[in-house]
Design an enzyme around this catalytic site. Structure first.
Site, PDB file in Angstrom:
ATOM      1  N   ASP A 122      -1.574  -0.168  -1.805  1.00  0.00           N
ATOM      2  CA  ASP A 122      -1.762   0.556  -3.057  1.00  0.00           C
ATOM      3  C   ASP A 122      -2.349   1.906  -2.686  1.00  0.00           C
ATOM      4  OD1 ASP A 122      -1.309   0.207  -5.921  1.00  0.00           O
ATOM      5  OD2 ASP A 122      -3.437   0.668  -6.120  1.00  0.00           O
ATOM      6  N   SER A 123      -1.828   2.951  -3.271  1.00  0.00           N
ATOM      7  CA  SER A 123      -2.261   4.282  -2.870  1.00  0.00           C
ATOM      8  C   SER A 123      -2.208   5.227  -4.053  1.00  0.00           C
ATOM      9  CB  SER A 123      -1.378   4.805  -1.731  1.00  0.00           C
ATOM     10  OG  SER A 123      -0.018   4.839  -2.125  1.00  0.00           O
TER      11      SER A 123
END
Length: 208
Positions: free
Chosen positions: A75-76
């Site tokens: 997740d970014s």
């Protein structure tokens, strides 16, 4: 000692063929056979977390439990200091068109404009410090997990520059550079990016 993936199969918790290819290239040399959650027909869980870590763990755990195979999720996103860390986990949501903004889909220029508009509302002297974060979460079917966090700091610029990147890359100038992520050679960007930082930590922990 951290539990090891070992050689064998690893489910990448994504339905994105490009992301599978990128991660396979990074982990293939270590004897890992990467499979996508999409190719296994696994459902995409709702990302209900309020942090990158929570959302990465939600995706990794869902894939591990559904497949019975150790799974990796990421997740970014972009965080802006003057906006109290926003858009953060809602980085992609800011690019989603509303019903009055045209056909469904993501409009990254619109998203960049939202960030710039909020900064301009605070005045011309508002600090433009920002950072990209990437969290990698490994989950085993029995519930054990490992998390690796990467980050690259920089500042925002306007108007957008470059066409080599994606997302918010055209407005992000990494620390120590005078060009945006979207102006950098892709190989150079991948070497210094938040994702590269996170993967370097994963590889050092899992394969060294």
């Amino acid at each position: 000692m951290t539990r090891r993936i070992g050689t064998g199969s690893l489910v990448i918790a994504t339905h994105n063929a490009g992301k599978l290819k990128e991660i396979s290239a990074l982990l293939g040399p270590h004897g890992v056979n990467c499979l996508s959650a999409g190719s296994l027909g696994l459902p995409e869980p709702a990302e209900t977390g309020t942090t990158f870590v929570e959302n990465a763990l939600i995706k990794a755990r869902a894939s591990a439990q559904a497949s019975g195979i150790v799974s990796l999720a990421d997740d970014s996103g972009l965080s802006v200091a003057a906006l109290d860390g926003r858009p953060g986990v809602y980085t992609a949501d800011w690019a989603e068109r509303q019903w009055f903004e045209g056909k469904p889909g993501r409009d990254w220029y619109m998203a960049m404009g939202k960030v710039e508009g909020l900064l301009c509302e605070q005045g011309p002297d508002t600090p433009r410090d920002a950072w990209f974060s990437c969290v990698l979460a490994l989950a085993w079917p029995d519930g054990e997990v490992a998390v690796y966090e990467g980050r690259v700091d920089g500042a925002l610029t306007w108007p957008p520059r470059g066409n080599l990147g994606f997302g918010y890359d055209p407005v992000f100038v990494p620390q120590g550079r005078d060009v945006t992520f979207a102006e950098l050679d892709p190989e150079e960007k991948h070497r210094i990016s938040h994702r590269a930082d996170a993967f370097a930590k994963l590889v050092a922990d899992q394969f060294s």
